[in-house]
Design a protein around this motif. Sequence first.
Motif, PDB file in Angstrom:
ATOM      1  N   GLU A 309     -47.019  29.086 -32.939  1.00  0.00           N
ATOM      2  CA  GLU A 309     -46.622  27.678 -32.907  1.00  0.00           C
ATOM      3  C   GLU A 309     -46.334  27.245 -31.459  1.00  0.00           C
ATOM      4  N   GLN A 310     -46.229  25.930 -31.272  1.00  0.00           N
ATOM      5  CA  GLN A 310     -45.907  25.374 -29.954  1.00  0.00           C
ATOM      6  C   GLN A 310     -44.679  26.071 -29.370  1.00  0.00           C
ATOM      7  N   THR A 311     -44.813  26.516 -28.128  1.00  0.00           N
ATOM      8  CA  THR A 311     -43.738  27.236 -27.452  1.00  0.00           C
ATOM      9  C   THR A 311     -43.573  26.678 -26.042  1.00  0.00           C
ATOM     10  N   SER A 312     -42.342  26.631 -25.565  1.00  0.00           N
ATOM     11  CA  SER A 312     -42.072  26.054 -24.248  1.00  0.00           C
ATOM     12  C   SER A 312     -41.041  26.876 -23.487  1.00  0.00           C
ATOM     13  N   ALA A 313     -41.202  26.913 -22.165  1.00  0.00           N
ATOM     14  CA  ALA A 313     -40.213  27.511 -21.269  1.00  0.00           C
ATOM     15  C   ALA A 313     -39.862  26.482 -20.209  1.00  0.00           C
ATOM     16  N   GLY A 314     -38.609  26.410 -19.806  1.00  0.00           N
ATOM     17  CA  GLY A 314     -38.180  25.428 -18.814  1.00  0.00           C
ATOM     18  C   GLY A 314     -37.360  26.066 -17.713  1.00  0.00           C
ATOM     19  N   LEU A 315     -37.231  25.346 -16.611  1.00  0.00           N
ATOM     20  CA  LEU A 315     -36.400  25.808 -15.496  1.00  0.00           C
ATOM     21  C   LEU A 315     -35.902  24.598 -14.719  1.00  0.00           C
ATOM     22  N   ILE A 316     -34.819  24.801 -13.971  1.00  0.00           N
ATOM     23  CA  ILE A 316     -34.242  23.728 -13.161  1.00  0.00           C
ATOM     24  C   ILE A 316     -33.587  24.331 -11.937  1.00  0.00           C
ATOM     25  N   THR A 317     -33.634  23.598 -10.827  1.00  0.00           N
ATOM     26  CA  THR A 317     -32.991  24.034  -9.587  1.00  0.00           C
ATOM     27  C   THR A 317     -31.780  23.145  -9.293  1.00  0.00           C
ATOM     28  N   ARG A 318     -30.985  23.584  -8.357  1.00  0.00           N
ATOM     29  CA  ARG A 318     -30.003  22.684  -7.760  1.00  0.00           C
ATOM     30  C   ARG A 318     -30.709  21.874  -6.671  1.00  0.00           C
ATOM     31  N   PRO A 319     -30.122  20.794  -6.152  1.00  0.00           N
ATOM     32  CA  PRO A 319     -30.761  20.055  -5.061  1.00  0.00           C
ATOM     33  C   PRO A 319     -30.915  20.932  -3.820  1.00  0.00           C
ATOM     34  N   VAL A 320     -31.968  20.668  -3.064  1.00  0.00           N
ATOM     35  CA  VAL A 320     -32.250  21.440  -1.846  1.00  0.00           C
ATOM     36  C   VAL A 320     -31.259  21.041  -0.753  1.00  0.00           C
ATOM     37  N   GLU A 321     -30.453  21.994  -0.306  1.00  0.00           N
ATOM     38  CA  GLU A 321     -29.506  21.758   0.775  1.00  0.00           C
ATOM     39  C   GLU A 321     -29.442  22.988   1.672  1.00  0.00           C
ATOM     40  N   TYR A 322     -29.359  22.768   2.961  1.00  0.00           N
ATOM     41  CA  TYR A 322     -29.327  23.869   3.923  1.00  0.00           C
ATOM     42  C   TYR A 322     -28.156  24.807   3.641  1.00  0.00           C
ATOM     43  N   GLY A 323     -27.009  24.239   3.285  1.00  0.00           N
ATOM     44  CA  GLY A 323     -25.817  25.052   3.071  1.00  0.00           C
ATOM     45  C   GLY A 323     -25.873  25.936   1.844  1.00  0.00           C
ATOM     46  N   ASN A 324     -26.874  25.746   0.970  1.00  0.00           N
ATOM     47  CA  ASN A 324     -26.991  26.618  -0.203  1.00  0.00           C
ATOM     48  C   ASN A 324     -27.144  28.083   0.196  1.00  0.00           C
ATOM     49  N   ARG A 325     -27.696  28.335   1.380  1.00  0.00           N
ATOM     50  CA  ARG A 325     -27.920  29.712   1.809  1.00  0.00           C
ATOM     51  C   ARG A 325     -26.622  30.478   2.011  1.00  0.00           C
ATOM     52  N   PHE A 326     -25.523  29.768   2.140  1.00  0.00           N
ATOM     53  CA  PHE A 326     -24.230  30.420   2.319  1.00  0.00           C
ATOM     54  C   PHE A 326     -23.445  30.484   1.009  1.00  0.00           C
ATOM     55  N   ASP A 327     -24.126  30.187  -0.101  1.00  0.00           N
ATOM     56  CA  ASP A 327     -23.538  30.240  -1.432  1.00  0.00           C
ATOM     57  C   ASP A 327     -24.308  31.295  -2.227  1.00  0.00           C
ATOM     58  N   ASP A 328     -23.630  32.302  -2.708  1.00  0.00           N
ATOM     59  CA  ASP A 328     -24.302  33.381  -3.418  1.00  0.00           C
ATOM     60  C   ASP A 328     -25.058  32.912  -4.645  1.00  0.00           C
ATOM     61  N   ASP A 329     -24.682  31.788  -5.199  1.00  0.00           N
ATOM     62  CA  ASP A 329     -25.312  31.304  -6.430  1.00  0.00           C
ATOM     63  C   ASP A 329     -26.560  30.462  -6.200  1.00  0.00           C
ATOM     64  N   GLY A 330     -26.889  30.176  -4.954  1.00  0.00           N
ATOM     65  CA  GLY A 330     -28.035  29.291  -4.746  1.00  0.00           C
ATOM     66  C   GLY A 330     -28.767  29.491  -3.447  1.00  0.00           C
ATOM     67  N   ARG A 331     -28.760  30.722  -2.928  1.00  0.00           N
ATOM     68  CA  ARG A 331     -29.367  30.956  -1.614  1.00  0.00           C
ATOM     69  C   ARG A 331     -30.841  30.579  -1.543  1.00  0.00           C
ATOM     70  N   GLY A 332     -31.542  30.742  -2.651  1.00  0.00           N
ATOM     71  CA  GLY A 332     -32.982  30.516  -2.611  1.00  0.00           C
ATOM     72  C   GLY A 332     -33.403  29.067  -2.564  1.00  0.00           C
ATOM     73  N   ILE A 333     -32.469  28.121  -2.693  1.00  0.00           N
ATOM     74  CA  ILE A 333     -32.819  26.691  -2.698  1.00  0.00           C
ATOM     75  C   ILE A 333     -32.216  26.050  -1.447  1.00  0.00           C
ATOM     76  N   SER A 334     -32.540  26.586  -0.294  1.00  0.00           N
ATOM     77  CA  SER A 334     -31.900  26.122   0.943  1.00  0.00           C
ATOM     78  C   SER A 334     -32.882  25.648   2.001  1.00  0.00           C
ATOM     79  N   THR A 335     -34.155  25.477   1.633  1.00  0.00           N
ATOM     80  CA  THR A 335     -35.129  24.941   2.581  1.00  0.00           C
ATOM     81  C   THR A 335     -36.037  23.956   1.877  1.00  0.00           C
ATOM     82  N   ALA A 336     -36.407  22.906   2.579  1.00  0.00           N
ATOM     83  CA  ALA A 336     -37.432  21.996   2.072  1.00  0.00           C
ATOM     84  C   ALA A 336     -38.787  22.664   2.224  1.00  0.00           C
ATOM     85  N   GLY A 337     -39.757  22.206   1.443  1.00  0.00           N
ATOM     86  CA  GLY A 337     -41.100  22.761   1.555  1.00  0.00           C
ATOM     87  C   GLY A 337     -41.767  22.883   0.200  1.00  0.00           C
ATOM     88  N   TRP A 338     -42.821  23.694   0.142  1.00  0.00           N
ATOM     89  CA  TRP A 338     -43.549  23.913  -1.096  1.00  0.00           C
ATOM     90  C   TRP A 338     -42.818  24.942  -1.951  1.00  0.00           C
TER      91      TRP A 338
END
Length: 504
Positions: A309-338
């Motif tokens: 049957e129809q199946t779906s998977a989803g995902l969501i990020t936090r907003p991209v911010e430079y300071g995310n890199r200094f937060d253990d919960d969101g380091r990977g979302i700290s640069t703009a780009g592709w």
Amino acid sequence: MKRRTRRTGTRLAAVAAVLGTVLGAAVGAPALATAAPADGSADGPATYRTADDATPVEGTASSSDGPELKPGIYTDSIGRGEEKFYSVELDEVSTVYLSAVAAPEPGTKVASFGEGLEMKLTTTSGEQCDTAGRATFSGDDQAYPIGDYAARRIGGDIERCQQAGPYLFSVKREGPGTSDPGDWPLEIRFMAEPGLEGTAPGPPGKDTWSTELPTPPTGTSQRAKGGTSFNDAGAVGSGVWKDTVRAGETIFYRVPLDWGQQLAAFAELPNAAKKSESPEFVSRALGFHLFNPARADVVDNNFESYRGEQTSAGLITRPVEYGNRFDDDGRGISTAGWYYLAVTLHPGLAEHFPDGATVTLRVKVSGEAAEGPGYDGDAAAAGFGVTDKDKEAAEKGLSAADVTQSDGWRLVAWGGIGAGTVLVLGLGLWMLLARLRHGRRGAPSDAAAQQHASTGTPQGGVPGGYAAPGPYGGGYGYPGPSGPPGFGGQQQPGHGGSAPDGRQ
């Protein structure tokens, strides 16, 4: 007379040679920009395509003589239980990311959990930098591309690896003895993010964004042009997209995310024609991962099982911010780009979709693009930024090959304009040489003047005369084209969710 004719002919030949070179270069430009076809046969799942400009390299078992890497992309291979070393030289201002992507062939036997890659960046004295990487399989024994990075970050309260000098990058393949013993293709990328002119922004405040998946976008779907890897991923933006994915494949799509923007996305697998009342169950059938611009898997282990049957998977990020890199919960979302969405279909789905499944992507980029940090350098050129051209590619759903071809045709268009200009100038020079040749003959003799008076032949003895108007005002009187040829450009033609786990 003959000597002067030869000199003039030589000059005209030189002009023609220049024009031929310019036109040849312009017309040949698109061929240089055309991308090669993706790997994989038409009958089986496509395999990972490494970058066309990647440099082959061989890591060493000894940390003392690893080959030197500079910013760029490299290819290598790695065996089961093997660890490879590479050397890098870092400055004291750039945040650097050294990623490794393993791409075993579809159908390769891998362990469901615990098998994968580990990456480290250390000083030559053995001190490990702040971020190590680890990428493992979690798709019920199915092989698909996995990747992560080791990083040296600058700023914040980080104290390790802040000095310029030599460093060591290592990649280790881990796995049980029951998995595939063969070598895996390995793609390594070294990216250097410019330093900031001022103080680095701190981590964002807690609970300043929503982690709830929004309502999936609706509307008329567009055709997505997925690729087999980061290197040929097709661009997608906000909206609904459809593409065909074969069982056993992992197909990549890229989304431009600017500063302050947040991404939510959904991948949907449709129902299949039932062969019986109890359709075959496929565990962890639909995988949906997200990688950041430096190729860290910031949403992993995101799989949904399938029951026909129809199946779906989803995902969501936090907003991209430079300071995310200094937060253990969101380091990977700290640069703009592709950012890269990867859709994986389990090989067991071949029974339900022998000719491939029509996968629907629903993408939502929210938030207005904000001003980025004050980089001391061109961050976008280094891979950490979003341009108007990137946004246009996402709106139109252009593949990497489309973008390359479009750039090539723009070059041809400009080349056509340039060639036409040179053509006009060349013809003008041609006529000038002829006038000079005529002038060097000097004033007509009395005999010539008398001949002109009696026969009407123009002075200078050239029938038809130089005074007759021509298409470029040169006075040759010959018919010609209305203008140099132009060149036009080609147009190409209910949800489970996962949020970034902050490993990076």
